[in-house]
Design a protein around this motif. Structure first.
Motif, PDB file in Angstrom:
ATOM      1  N   ALA A  16       0.828  -1.211   0.000  1.00  0.00           N
ATOM      2  CA  ALA A  16       0.000   0.000   0.000  1.00  0.00           C
ATOM      3  C   ALA A  16       0.863   1.262   0.000  1.00  0.00           C
ATOM      4  N   GLU A  17       2.036   1.196   0.614  1.00  0.00           N
ATOM      5  CA  GLU A  17       2.941   2.354   0.645  1.00  0.00           C
ATOM      6  C   GLU A  17       3.616   2.585  -0.700  1.00  0.00           C
ATOM      7  N   GLU A  23      -1.677   5.746 -11.742  1.00  0.00           N
ATOM      8  CA  GLU A  23      -1.129   4.803 -12.730  1.00  0.00           C
ATOM      9  C   GLU A  23      -0.621   3.537 -12.033  1.00  0.00           C
ATOM     10  N   ASP A  24       0.048   3.706 -10.882  1.00  0.00           N
ATOM     11  CA  ASP A  24       0.517   2.547 -10.106  1.00  0.00           C
ATOM     12  C   ASP A  24      -0.659   1.652  -9.729  1.00  0.00           C
ATOM     13  N   LEU A  45      -7.692  -5.116  -4.017  1.00  0.00           N
ATOM     14  CA  LEU A  45      -8.554  -3.955  -3.789  1.00  0.00           C
ATOM     15  C   LEU A  45      -8.439  -3.482  -2.342  1.00  0.00           C
ATOM     16  N   GLY A  46      -8.236  -4.414  -1.426  1.00  0.00           N
ATOM     17  CA  GLY A  46      -8.011  -4.045  -0.028  1.00  0.00           C
ATOM     18  C   GLY A  46      -6.714  -3.280   0.147  1.00  0.00           C
ATOM     19  N   VAL A  47      -5.664  -3.699  -0.561  1.00  0.00           N
ATOM     20  CA  VAL A  47      -4.379  -2.994  -0.506  1.00  0.00           C
ATOM     21  C   VAL A  47      -4.554  -1.570  -1.033  1.00  0.00           C
ATOM     22  N   VAL A  48      -5.258  -1.435  -2.145  1.00  0.00           N
ATOM     23  CA  VAL A  48      -5.483  -0.111  -2.735  1.00  0.00           C
ATOM     24  C   VAL A  48      -6.348   0.742  -1.795  1.00  0.00           C
ATOM     25  N   GLY A  53      -7.012   5.118   1.967  1.00  0.00           N
ATOM     26  CA  GLY A  53      -7.697   5.436   3.222  1.00  0.00           C
ATOM     27  C   GLY A  53      -8.950   4.597   3.346  1.00  0.00           C
ATOM     28  N   MET A  54      -8.885   3.584   4.188  1.00  0.00           N
ATOM     29  CA  MET A  54      -9.977   2.611   4.302  1.00  0.00           C
ATOM     30  C   MET A  54     -11.284   3.266   4.729  1.00  0.00           C
TER      31      MET A  54
END
Length: 111
Positions: A16-17, A23-24, A45-48, A53-54
């Motif tokens: 996530a960092e 684009e990434d 999708l959870g990582v993104v 910001g969850m």
């Protein structure tokens, strides 16, 4: 002699960092979709969502943070409706395309 490094001293890698630009994120999700593992797509999708910001993504998708974490954990099998809601909240668009033919057989010609 080089100093030994203990595993416990290594920093934890968090993808996530590393997702710093739109684009990434688009490239990461595209690669996961291409692999075809829907459980891995949920995790990606959870990582993104964590990168963005969850709490914000949960609100934009109409879900609670807890439900979003549960739906997007590794190995989860969320419904397509959930995937679509999260993609919309993330500003991602799922698009169907035909594969590019790479061999004569795939182009419909006999070999």
């Amino acid at each position: 002699m080089p100093r030994k490094i203990r595993v416990a001293e290594l920093p934890v890698f968090d993808l996530a960092e590393q997702l710093r630009s739109e684009e990434d994120i688009a490239e990461y999700i595209s690669q996961i979709i291409e692999e075809g593992d829907m459980g891995e797509l949920a995790h990606a999708l959870g990582v993104v969502a964590r990168a963005r910001g969850m709490t914000e993504i949960a609100s934009a998708s109409g879900m609670t943070r807890e439900a979003l974490y549960k739906a997007l954990r590794p190995g989860a099998q969320p419904r397509f409706e959930t995937i679509a809601r999260v993609c919309k909240a993330l500003g991602l668009k799922l698009v169907a395309t035909l594969p590019t033919p790479s061999s004569p057989k795939q182009r419909g010609k006999a070999v």
